[in-house]
Scaffold this motif. Structure first.
Motif, PDB file in Angstrom:
ATOM      1  N   ASP A 139       0.822  -1.216   0.000  1.00  0.00           N
ATOM      2  CA  ASP A 139       0.000   0.000   0.000  1.00  0.00           C
ATOM      3  C   ASP A 139       0.853   1.261   0.000  1.00  0.00           C
ATOM      4  O   ASP A 139       0.471   2.278  -0.598  1.00  0.00           O
ATOM      5  N   TYR A 140       2.007   1.223   0.674  1.00  0.00           N
ATOM      6  CA  TYR A 140       2.913   2.369   0.615  1.00  0.00           C
ATOM      7  C   TYR A 140       3.382   2.567  -0.826  1.00  0.00           C
ATOM      8  O   TYR A 140       3.375   3.692  -1.353  1.00  0.00           O
ATOM      9  N   TYR A 141       3.798   1.477  -1.462  1.00  0.00           N
ATOM     10  CA  TYR A 141       4.294   1.592  -2.839  1.00  0.00           C
ATOM     11  C   TYR A 141       3.223   2.111  -3.782  1.00  0.00           C
ATOM     12  O   TYR A 141       3.505   2.957  -4.654  1.00  0.00           O
ATOM     13  N   LEU A 251      -4.196  -8.418  -5.061  1.00  0.00           N
ATOM     14  CA  LEU A 251      -3.688  -9.260  -6.147  1.00  0.00           C
ATOM     15  C   LEU A 251      -3.719  -8.523  -7.483  1.00  0.00           C
ATOM     16  O   LEU A 251      -2.784  -8.628  -8.282  1.00  0.00           O
ATOM     17  N   GLU A 252      -4.772  -7.780  -7.742  1.00  0.00           N
ATOM     18  CA  GLU A 252      -4.864  -7.073  -9.010  1.00  0.00           C
ATOM     19  C   GLU A 252      -3.897  -5.905  -9.109  1.00  0.00           C
ATOM     20  O   GLU A 252      -3.600  -5.434 -10.211  1.00  0.00           O
ATOM     21  N   GLN A 253      -3.396  -5.451  -7.963  1.00  0.00           N
ATOM     22  CA  GLN A 253      -2.460  -4.320  -7.965  1.00  0.00           C
ATOM     23  C   GLN A 253      -0.999  -4.759  -8.088  1.00  0.00           C
ATOM     24  O   GLN A 253      -0.125  -3.916  -8.337  1.00  0.00           O
ATOM     25  N   LEU A 254      -0.712  -6.043  -7.924  1.00  0.00           N
ATOM     26  CA  LEU A 254       0.680  -6.495  -7.976  1.00  0.00           C
ATOM     27  C   LEU A 254       1.314  -6.208  -9.330  1.00  0.00           C
ATOM     28  O   LEU A 254       2.513  -5.935  -9.425  1.00  0.00           O
ATOM     29  N   GLY A 255       0.517  -6.237 -10.384  1.00  0.00           N
ATOM     30  CA  GLY A 255       1.032  -5.956 -11.718  1.00  0.00           C
ATOM     31  C   GLY A 255       1.460  -4.509 -11.915  1.00  0.00           C
ATOM     32  O   GLY A 255       2.116  -4.187 -12.915  1.00  0.00           O
ATOM     33  N   LYS A 256       1.111  -3.635 -10.972  1.00  0.00           N
ATOM     34  CA  LYS A 256       1.497  -2.226 -11.064  1.00  0.00           C
ATOM     35  C   LYS A 256       2.914  -1.972 -10.550  1.00  0.00           C
ATOM     36  O   LYS A 256       3.440  -0.865 -10.701  1.00  0.00           O
ATOM     37  N   ILE A 257       3.507  -2.975  -9.935  1.00  0.00           N
ATOM     38  CA  ILE A 257       4.867  -2.796  -9.398  1.00  0.00           C
ATOM     39  C   ILE A 257       5.866  -2.816 -10.543  1.00  0.00           C
ATOM     40  O   ILE A 257       5.942  -3.789 -11.302  1.00  0.00           O
ATOM     41  N   SER A 258       6.652  -1.764 -10.672  1.00  0.00           N
ATOM     42  CA  SER A 258       7.584  -1.641 -11.795  1.00  0.00           C
ATOM     43  C   SER A 258       9.045  -1.616 -11.357  1.00  0.00           C
ATOM     44  O   SER A 258       9.927  -1.308 -12.157  1.00  0.00           O
ATOM     45  N   SER A 281       4.438 -14.567 -10.095  1.00  0.00           N
ATOM     46  CA  SER A 281       3.994 -14.583 -11.494  1.00  0.00           C
ATOM     47  C   SER A 281       3.194 -13.336 -11.863  1.00  0.00           C
ATOM     48  O   SER A 281       3.021 -13.028 -13.044  1.00  0.00           O
ATOM     49  N   LEU A 282       2.713 -12.598 -10.873  1.00  0.00           N
ATOM     50  CA  LEU A 282       1.902 -11.411 -11.114  1.00  0.00           C
ATOM     51  C   LEU A 282       2.728 -10.128 -11.171  1.00  0.00           C
ATOM     52  O   LEU A 282       2.191  -9.051 -11.445  1.00  0.00           O
ATOM     53  N   ILE A 283       4.028 -10.236 -10.913  1.00  0.00           N
ATOM     54  CA  ILE A 283       4.915  -9.068 -10.875  1.00  0.00           C
ATOM     55  C   ILE A 283       5.945  -9.202 -11.987  1.00  0.00           C
ATOM     56  O   ILE A 283       6.572 -10.248 -12.153  1.00  0.00           O
ATOM     57  N   SER A 284       6.155  -8.132 -12.745  1.00  0.00           N
ATOM     58  CA  SER A 284       6.993  -8.216 -13.950  1.00  0.00           C
ATOM     59  C   SER A 284       8.451  -8.556 -13.663  1.00  0.00           C
ATOM     60  O   SER A 284       9.056  -9.361 -14.373  1.00  0.00           O
ATOM     61  N   ASP A 285       9.034  -7.953 -12.649  1.00  0.00           N
ATOM     62  CA  ASP A 285      10.455  -8.172 -12.347  1.00  0.00           C
ATOM     63  C   ASP A 285      10.592  -8.691 -10.919  1.00  0.00           C
ATOM     64  O   ASP A 285      10.981  -7.969 -10.001  1.00  0.00           O
ATOM     65  N   ALA A 286      10.235  -9.963 -10.743  1.00  0.00           N
ATOM     66  CA  ALA A 286      10.223 -10.540  -9.393  1.00  0.00           C
ATOM     67  C   ALA A 286      11.036 -11.827  -9.336  1.00  0.00           C
ATOM     68  O   ALA A 286      11.013 -12.640 -10.260  1.00  0.00           O
ATOM     69  N   THR A 287      11.737 -11.987  -8.236  1.00  0.00           N
ATOM     70  CA  THR A 287      12.514 -13.186  -7.964  1.00  0.00           C
ATOM     71  C   THR A 287      11.914 -13.886  -6.757  1.00  0.00           C
ATOM     72  O   THR A 287      11.540 -13.228  -5.776  1.00  0.00           O
ATOM     73  N   PHE A 288      11.819 -15.213  -6.812  1.00  0.00           N
ATOM     74  CA  PHE A 288      11.294 -15.982  -5.683  1.00  0.00           C
ATOM     75  C   PHE A 288      12.383 -16.894  -5.111  1.00  0.00           C
ATOM     76  O   PHE A 288      13.135 -17.513  -5.857  1.00  0.00           O
TER      77      PHE A 288
END
Length: 321
Positions: A139-141, A251-258, A281-288
């Protein structure tokens, strides 16, 4: 002669002033180690700046709600060449106590983080949230994306429905008798019964903290308890949400992380690895990453591997322009 001396003194003063401005504007001097408090809506929040250096500052958002930053203490062994900012959120730890439920909102906690950032003059920082801190972090982001360089989500919760579904899966692994105790006492809203507490204790020993925490006397800190905040915002236990966060879903907002993101969770975490991988899988540049031999308290259960995973991500982030 007097005019020449005065001119010389004036030149020296101007030079000293110029040097002082340069020093004060130097990034590594903006954030010096130390503790302090920041006035926010409802009281004061405590913070500590640990370490210093040229790398991007890290702001830590602890779990709870109503927890403290003490669980982040192992990060002081990270060996990071940059400042790490510890924060006790309002109503817990070394910050002001609160009883006003109008202050117990995610929006208010977001503004506390922003007040701290402004107070310290931090820009382009790494946001590191754990558990409830990931709810606060997302939410901060979403409100202040331009301030964040990268994000670390430790044992994240982005959907309470998903969290409860995972909890149901884990509860199903407990002995039948324990499952019956949980379901019975929850059906009658009896959360203070000794049998229910024993069932909760067993669940926590498997999926929250598997390794005994170090016994450290912190009574001298006079820590404020955030237990009532936890109950009001979350509920009676980790696997039962009855509070204001019950319908939380981003969940729908995770794709907004750039920005680059690291998501990690413990092998036996209540934030189940399969669910956290789905978040990835919902975030463009994410490492798990999965932390072996650890439950929810990864820094406690497997400190060495957690620090290794975090440091590798930070090295990557700081290598980017």
């Amino acid at each position: 002669m007097i005019k020449t001396e005065n001119k010389s003194i004036a030149v020296k003063l101007l030079c000293l002033l110029f040097l002082s401005v340069l020093v004060s504007c130097s990034p590594e001097n903006l954030l010096l180690p130390g503790e302090g408090f920041v006035e926010v809506n409802g009281g004061k929040i405590w913070y500590e700046v640990f370490g210093e250096g040229k790398k991007a500052p890290i702001i830590l958002l602890h779990g709870g709600p109503g927890g403290t930053s003490l669980g982040f203490e192992p990060l002081k062994e990270l060996g990071y060449d940059g400042p790490i900012v510890f924060l006790d959120q309002l109503g817990s730890g070394r910050s002001s106590a609160i009883t006003d439920t109008s202050l117990m909102t995610i929006e208010n906690y977001v503004e506390q983080v922003e007040s701290l950032r402004n107070h310290l003059g931090i820009k382009d920082f790494v946001l590191y949230g754990s558990s409830w801190g990931t709810m606060l972090g997302i939410d901060y982001y979403l409100k202040y994306p331009d301030e964040v360089k990268a994000i670390i989500f430790s044992s994240p919760l982005f959907s309470t429905d998903s969290w409860i579904a995972d909890a149901d899966t884990l509860i199903a692994t407990l002995p039948d008798s324990v499952q019956q105790v949980i379901r019975y006492h929850e059906s009658i809203n009896e959360y203070d019964h000794p049998d229910y507490h024993e069932a909760v204790k067993l669940y926590y020993s498997l999926y929250v903290t598997r390794k005994e925490r170090p016994k450290i006397d912190r009574s001298y800190l006079n820590l404020v308890s955030g237990k009532e905040i936890y109950k009001y915002m979350w509920g009676p236990s980790e696997f039962t949400s009855t509070g204001t966060l019950r319908n939380f879903d981003r969940l729908e907002q995770l794709g907004k992380i750039s920005v680059p993101v690291l998501l990690f969770t413990g092998q036996y975490d209540e934030a189940r690895p399969s669910t956290v991988q789905y978040y990835q899988s919902l975030i463009s540049d994410a490492t798990f990453r999965e932390i072996p031999d650890a439950a929810h308290s990864t820094l406690n259960d497997n400190k060495e591997e957690t620090l290794k995973v975090v440091m590798k991500f930070l090295e990557r982030v700081n290598s980017l322009n």
